[in-house]
Design an enzyme around this catalytic site. Structure first.
Site, PDB file in Angstrom:
ATOM      1  N   ASP A  48      34.108  35.876  26.309  1.00  0.00           N
ATOM      2  CA  ASP A  48      34.446  35.094  27.496  1.00  0.00           C
ATOM      3  C   ASP A  48      34.299  33.622  27.158  1.00  0.00           C
ATOM      4  O   ASP A  48      33.227  33.181  26.715  1.00  0.00           O
ATOM      5  CB  ASP A  48      33.518  35.458  28.661  1.00  0.00           C
ATOM      6  N   ASP A  60      41.048  44.384  38.566  1.00  0.00           N
ATOM      7  CA  ASP A  60      39.623  44.171  38.822  1.00  0.00           C
ATOM      8  C   ASP A  60      39.363  44.623  40.249  1.00  0.00           C
ATOM      9  O   ASP A  60      39.968  44.087  41.183  1.00  0.00           O
ATOM     10  CB  ASP A  60      39.271  42.687  38.657  1.00  0.00           C
TER      11      ASP A  60
END
Length: 257
Positions: free
Chosen positions: A8, A129
């Site tokens: 990330d 998500d």
């Protein structure tokens, strides 16, 4: 099964968030290229990059870092975070990114997804998500009324190459993947599903093998690799190519001679 390490990116550094909260970020390494090389050396067959700044701003931000990673390693790289238009995706593909992951745009502009799949065959995946089975958008800042299974079916029909499914309540918590949700999703579509979020141990990774026959072909691991709860090399050895389960028992020898 592919074991896919996640990096990330926030302000050019390798970080992890807790349940998608930008205020709860922890820096693991100032040099993401170094991290990418480490994961490639340990046997990763693919790398998953998330441009967190991009997810917030709605367009790629960490392009220099992404390009440096793609150049540094020989395995395919997939990138998500803020990819909401054709130009952003073309930019990444030009940098050598193997697969781009769209999220918000799948809910808000499905016709664009269809156009992207036609323009960039096999290069478009959709990140779904979900919070309680419903799709979250805009960097997890909003929750829609769209069901994850319905969106997955629609996207499969439009020609996307894979679905990357993240259960937000599990992400960064080390509580284990939501296998029930993954099973339901995989049963609804014929394209590969990649599990993401919550992996905390090698047994979590092994537990996903039961879902491989119905189409769960990979698992993205983030925090557990950085905390040391999971060894990438062990996970690849356990479920990747030439894994333990595929080695036939030695029937040629006997204790009774």
């Amino acid at each position: 099964m592919d074991v896919i390490p996640a990096i990330d990116l926030l302000e050019g550094r390798c970080v992890r968030l807790y349940q998608g909260n930008y205020q709860q970020s922890e820096v693991y390494n100032e040099n993401p290229v170094e991290v990418a090389r480490q994961w490639a050396d340990e046997g990763a067959t693919r790398l998953h990059l998330v441009d967190l700044d991009g997810a917030k701003q709605g367009h790629p931000v960490n392009l220099d870092t992404i390009e440096a990673i793609v150049r540094a390693i020989s395995i395919p790289v997939q990138v998500g975070g803020g990819l909401r238009d054709r130009q952003s995706i073309a930019q990444l593909i030009d940098l050598g990114v193997d697969r781009t992951i769209v999220g918000t745009v799948a809910v808000e502009n499905p016709s664009l997804v269809q156009e992207l799949c036609q323009a960039f065959p096999s290069k478009i995946a959709v990140g779904i998500d979900a919070r309680n089975g419903k799709v979250a958008t805009r960097g997890w800042l909003e929750t829609s009324e769209v069901l994850a299974t319905e969106l997955a079916q629609q996207m499969a029909e439009l020609g996307v190459s894979a679905i990357i499914y993240t259960d937000i309540h599990r992400d960064g918590t080390l509580q284990g993947p939501n296998r029930e949700a993954l099973r339901e999703l995989a049963n609804h579509i014929k394209i590969p599903v990649i599990a993401s979020g919550g992996v905390s141990s090698l047994s979590d990774v092994l537990g996903l093998l039961a879902l491989e026959p119905i189409g769960v072909t990979g698992v993205i691991i983030g925090k557990a690799l950085y905390t040391g709860d999971v060894s990438l090399a062990e996970a690849v050895h356990a479920v990747g190519p030439g894994r333990w389960q595929d080695i036939p028992p030695d029937l040629g020898s006997s204790a009774f001679g």
